[in-house]
Structure formats: C-alpha cells, structure tokens
Design a protein around this motif. Structure first.
Motif, PDB file in Angstrom:
ATOM      1  N   SER A   1       0.147   4.299  -0.539  1.00 21.84           N
ATOM      2  CA  SER A   1       1.188   3.268  -0.555  1.00 21.84           C
ATOM      3  C   SER A   1       2.570   3.826  -0.227  1.00 21.84           C
ATOM      4  O   SER A   1       3.534   3.068  -0.063  1.00 21.84           O
ATOM      5  N   PHE A   2       2.677   5.142  -0.113  1.00 22.20           N
ATOM      6  CA  PHE A   2       4.005   5.739   0.034  1.00 22.20           C
ATOM      7  C   PHE A   2       4.698   5.301   1.326  1.00 22.20           C
ATOM      8  O   PHE A   2       5.870   4.930   1.316  1.00 22.20           O
ATOM      9  N   PHE A   3       3.973   5.359   2.444  1.00 22.33           N
ATOM     10  CA  PHE A   3       4.585   4.965   3.714  1.00 22.33           C
ATOM     11  C   PHE A   3       5.015   3.500   3.693  1.00 22.33           C
ATOM     12  O   PHE A   3       6.093   3.152   4.180  1.00 22.33           O
ATOM     13  N   ALA A   4       4.184   2.644   3.110  1.00 19.43           N
ATOM     14  CA  ALA A   4       4.527   1.209   3.043  1.00 19.43           C
ATOM     15  C   ALA A   4       5.820   0.982   2.274  1.00 19.43           C
ATOM     16  O   ALA A   4       6.587   0.064   2.582  1.00 19.43           O
ATOM     17  N   GLU A   5       6.069   1.834   1.279  1.00 19.48           N
ATOM     18  CA  GLU A   5       7.282   1.682   0.460  1.00 19.48           C
ATOM     19  C   GLU A   5       8.474   2.426   1.039  1.00 19.48           C
ATOM     20  O   GLU A   5       9.616   2.137   0.676  1.00 19.48           O
ATOM     21  N   HIS A   6       8.217   3.388   1.930  1.00 18.87           N
ATOM     22  CA  HIS A   6       9.314   4.185   2.498  1.00 18.87           C
ATOM     23  C   HIS A   6       9.126   4.349   4.008  1.00 18.87           C
ATOM     24  O   HIS A   6       9.009   5.470   4.511  1.00 18.87           O
ATOM     25  N   PRO A   7       9.133   3.249   4.762  1.00 25.03           N
ATOM     26  CA  PRO A   7       8.925   3.348   6.203  1.00 25.03           C
ATOM     27  C   PRO A   7      10.169   3.814   6.971  1.00 25.03           C
ATOM     28  O   PRO A   7      10.075   4.174   8.143  1.00 25.03           O
ATOM     29  N   VAL A   8      11.320   3.787   6.299  1.00 28.69           N
ATOM     30  CA  VAL A   8      12.577   4.119   6.974  1.00 28.69           C
ATOM     31  C   VAL A   8      13.429   5.036   6.098  1.00 28.69           C
ATOM     32  O   VAL A   8      13.586   4.797   4.899  1.00 28.69           O
TER      33      VAL A   8
ATOM     34  N   ILE B   1      10.019   5.995  10.454  1.00 29.05           N
ATOM     35  CA  ILE B   1       8.938   6.975  10.383  1.00 29.05           C
ATOM     36  C   ILE B   1       7.724   6.475  11.170  1.00 29.05           C
ATOM     37  O   ILE B   1       7.292   5.330  11.012  1.00 29.05           O
ATOM     38  N   PHE B   2       7.183   7.353  12.028  1.00 26.97           N
ATOM     39  CA  PHE B   2       6.030   6.930  12.835  1.00 26.97           C
ATOM     40  C   PHE B   2       4.941   7.993  12.943  1.00 26.97           C
ATOM     41  O   PHE B   2       3.884   7.748  13.532  1.00 26.97           O
ATOM     42  N   GLY B   3       5.149   9.171  12.377  1.00 26.24           N
ATOM     43  CA  GLY B   3       4.129  10.208  12.516  1.00 26.24           C
ATOM     44  C   GLY B   3       4.208  11.263  11.428  1.00 26.24           C
ATOM     45  O   GLY B   3       5.279  11.506  10.854  1.00 26.24           O
ATOM     46  N   ALA B   4       3.066  11.862  11.137  1.00 23.74           N
ATOM     47  CA  ALA B   4       3.000  12.965  10.170  1.00 23.74           C
ATOM     48  C   ALA B   4       1.777  13.818  10.500  1.00 23.74           C
ATOM     49  O   ALA B   4       0.758  13.291  10.973  1.00 23.74           O
ATOM     50  N   ALA B   5       1.883  15.117  10.261  1.00 27.06           N
ATOM     51  CA  ALA B   5       0.759  16.006  10.554  1.00 27.06           C
ATOM     52  C   ALA B   5       0.978  17.351   9.869  1.00 27.06           C
ATOM     53  O   ALA B   5       2.080  17.665   9.422  1.00 27.06           O
TER      54      ALA B   5
ATOM     55  N   ALA C   1      -1.795  11.045  18.943  1.00 26.01           N
ATOM     56  CA  ALA C   1      -3.204  11.462  18.986  1.00 26.01           C
ATOM     57  C   ALA C   1      -3.606  12.228  17.729  1.00 26.01           C
ATOM     58  O   ALA C   1      -4.786  12.260  17.373  1.00 26.01           O
ATOM     59  N   HIS C   2      -2.640  12.825  17.034  1.00 22.87           N
ATOM     60  CA  HIS C   2      -2.936  13.643  15.853  1.00 22.87           C
ATOM     61  C   HIS C   2      -2.274  13.096  14.592  1.00 22.87           C
ATOM     62  O   HIS C   2      -2.112  13.815  13.606  1.00 22.87           O
ATOM     63  N   ASN C   3      -1.936  11.851  14.624  1.00 27.01           N
ATOM     64  CA  ASN C   3      -1.159  11.251  13.536  1.00 27.01           C
ATOM     65  C   ASN C   3      -1.966  11.156  12.240  1.00 27.01           C
ATOM     66  O   ASN C   3      -3.062  10.603  12.206  1.00 27.01           O
ATOM     67  N   SER C   4      -1.398  11.707  11.157  1.00 28.37           N
ATOM     68  CA  SER C   4      -2.015  11.620   9.828  1.00 28.37           C
ATOM     69  C   SER C   4      -1.179  10.774   8.874  1.00 28.37           C
ATOM     70  O   SER C   4      -1.314  10.890   7.656  1.00 28.37           O
ATOM     71  N   LEU C   5      -0.323   9.932   9.440  1.00 27.63           N
ATOM     72  CA  LEU C   5       0.528   9.061   8.639  1.00 27.63           C
ATOM     73  C   LEU C   5      -0.296   7.875   8.148  1.00 27.63           C
ATOM     74  O   LEU C   5      -0.562   6.937   8.895  1.00 27.63           O
ATOM     75  N   VAL C   6      -0.712   7.927   6.892  1.00 28.16           N
ATOM     76  CA  VAL C   6      -1.596   6.897   6.361  1.00 28.16           C
ATOM     77  C   VAL C   6      -0.854   5.569   6.269  1.00 28.16           C
ATOM     78  O   VAL C   6       0.296   5.498   5.843  1.00 28.16           O
TER      79      VAL C   6
ATOM     80  N   TYR D   1       0.037   3.748   8.823  1.00 26.50           N
ATOM     81  CA  TYR D   1       0.831   3.444  10.006  1.00 26.50           C
ATOM     82  C   TYR D   1       0.113   2.408  10.874  1.00 26.50           C
ATOM     83  O   TYR D   1      -1.073   2.530  11.148  1.00 26.50           O
ATOM     84  N   ASP D   2       0.870   1.404  11.319  1.00 24.49           N
ATOM     85  CA  ASP D   2       0.271   0.283  12.043  1.00 24.49           C
ATOM     86  C   ASP D   2       0.777   0.154  13.478  1.00 24.49           C
ATOM     87  O   ASP D   2       0.733  -0.930  14.061  1.00 24.49           O
ATOM     88  N   ASN D   3       1.269   1.258  14.044  1.00 23.37           N
ATOM     89  CA  ASN D   3       1.792   1.263  15.411  1.00 23.37           C
ATOM     90  C   ASN D   3       2.994   0.332  15.591  1.00 23.37           C
ATOM     91  O   ASN D   3       3.241  -0.171  16.680  1.00 23.37           O
ATOM     92  N   SER D   4       3.729   0.118  14.508  1.00 24.63           N
ATOM     93  CA  SER D   4       4.867  -0.797  14.561  1.00 24.63           C
ATOM     94  C   SER D   4       6.108  -0.181  15.204  1.00 24.63           C
ATOM     95  O   SER D   4       7.050  -0.894  15.550  1.00 24.63           O
ATOM     96  N   VAL D   5       6.120   1.147  15.364  1.00 21.99           N
ATOM     97  CA  VAL D   5       7.272   1.818  15.964  1.00 21.99           C
ATOM     98  C   VAL D   5       6.874   2.314  17.352  1.00 21.99           C
ATOM     99  O   VAL D   5       6.010   3.182  17.490  1.00 21.99           O
TER     100      VAL D   5
END
Length: 277
Positions: free
Chosen positions: A173-180, A194-198, A227-232, A234-238
């Motif tokens: 839930s962290f990304f959903a609460e802190h997308p910016v 925020i759009f990527g993490a690895a 291609a290597h995104n581990s940002l749980v 993420y919905d391709n919104s950015v």
C-alpha cells in the motif's frame, strides 16, 4: 598416590577451571561493555544528526505545520533560500515526501565522498547529507539527476530508508499512499511523480550515467526502467518521454552481504501547479 595427593590435584584442576571460567566471563563482560558503549555512541551520533536536520527544517520554513495535521499534506513549503544558502552554499534543492521522514536539504559537492559522512554544517556524522551526483552538470534540469542518501538503521528510519518501502517485497500500500514526492529548488517547485523502483548493481555504468544525451540513449534508459520495474502497485499512470526530466534516488541495501547492490527509485519532475502557501 595417596588420597590426600589425589584430592590436592583435583582441587588444583578445579581452581584452574574456575580461573579459565572467570577469565572468559571477564572477556565477555568487556565485550558487552565495549559493544554497549559503541551502540550508545552511534545512537547519540544519529540523534545529533536528526536534531540538526530538524533544526534546519524549522529554521528555513520546512515545517509549516504539524505532520499529524492532514492539512499539512496539501500545504507546499515556502523555503527561505537565503538562510539555506547561508548555512551551506552547496544547497541545490529540498526534498519532501509527506507522511514520511523524508524532509531534507539536497546538496551538490565537488565529489561523491564528502557528504557521505558530513552534515550540512560540515560536522562529521554518519547520517551524512542527501546529495546530487557531483558529475551532474544540470541538476533537476537535464534528463537524469542522480541523488544519493544513506539507508539508516536508526529507529526513525531516517534519510533514504523509506525508499525500500516502494519495492514489491515491502508494504503493497505504500506506493498508493505516496505516489508523489516534492522537490524544491530556488527557481521552481516540482512534483516528483514516482514511476519506477528496482534493486540494481552499485557499479551499473548504464543506470548511473550522468552523460546520457541522445534521444535513443534516453529512450533505452526509460525502456529499461519499465522492463525491470519492481514498483508494486504501479499502474502505468506516469508517462515518461525523452524530453522529460527524471530523478533517480539511490540508497544502500539492508545488509552488508548486498553491499554491491543498491535500492533505487525513479520519479518524473513536473512543475507544481499551485504556488506555495
């Protein structure tokens, strides 16, 4: 051998065993005391760093409201850049992620070593200061700005420890609460979408490249992230284009065994729509 002699030898052996036992206990006690002092000194050092950054934030207007006040989340900072520059002319930006510990100045020095263990005022401290890669020629203006910060092991999970929470192995839930996040510079206020993490190699010359210039190189870099995104979550919104500016935040892994790896999080810089309040 008489019974008396036997008892005497047994007593002598017993005394030797007792002596060895006491020596071992004294050594263990000394180790415990030494370790306790070391832990105390480290904790004190980290607290000094935390207090220093809290004082800076208060002094330059980075804490306009109590973090527990929901209205704080919608309040942009109005930073006193003159005060910040007086504290250290290397200050180039400020970063904040509301609802987390991230609320720090960002500097850019002459190398990538000094600010690993020095606070904003030059005091030696293990927390260091969050800093832009010294090789970056156009911080927050060119395509890629690389920003480094420690992953601290203190109770407050300070500096860039929060970055690991964006990875799939952490709270979904962290990304959903802190997308910016927010990036402030003397000239502009930005939303960092925020759009990527690895998890990457600390020696990856492709990803830690401050000199990407051609559109093809930039597109290849963007494609690698997705291609290597581990940002749980993420919905391709950015959407990210070669003409955009992005920030890569980099921090260490939790264990020394992974010293050759880094946690990185990418965000896209977008000029803030509303002015500072």
């Amino acid at each position: 051998m008489s019974r008396a002699e036997t008892k005497g030898k047994q007593k002598e052996k017993s005394k030797k065993k007792d002596l060895v036992y006491y020596i071992i206990m004294l050594i263990l006690l000394a180790v415990m005391i030494f370790s306790g002092i070391k832990v105390y000194l480290i904790a004190s050092e980290y607290k000094e760093g935390t207090d220093a950054y809290n004082d800076i934030a208060e002094d330059v207007g980075a804490n306009p409201r109590d973090e527990k006040d929901p209205a704080h989340l919608d309040t942009r900072l109005s930073l006193d850049w003159d005060k910040l520059k007086e504290k250290n002319d290397d200050v180039t930006a400020w970063i904040r992620c509301t609802g987390t510990i991230i609320n720090y100045p960002i500097v850019q020095g002459n190398d990538n070593e000094y600010y690993l263990n020095h606070l904003l005022d030059g005091t030696w401290n293990g927390k260091g200061t969050i800093f832009v890669d010294a090789r970056c020629e156009r911080p927050f203006d060119g395509f890629l700005t690389i920003v480094y910060g420690h992953r601290m092991r203190d109770m407050g999970r300070s500096m860039f420890t929060t970055l690991e929470d964006y990875l799939a192995s952490k709270d979904p839930s962290f990304f959903a609460e802190h997308p910016v996040m927010e990036i402030y510079t003397p000239d502009e206020n930005y939303d960092l979408q925020i759009f990527g993490a690895a998890i990457i190699s600390a020696y990856d010359e492709f990803l830690y490249n401050n000199y990407i210039s051609t559109e093809d190189e930039i597109q290849r870099y963007i494609d690698w992230i997705f291609a290597h995104n581990s940002l749980v979550g993420y919905d391709n919104s950015v959407s990210v284009m070669p003409t955009d500016s992005i920030v890569m935040m980099s921090t260490c892994m939790p264990t020394a065994a992974d010293d050759d790896k880094r946690i990185v999080v990418w965000g896209k810089l977008v000029k803030a729509k509303n002015a500072a309040e």
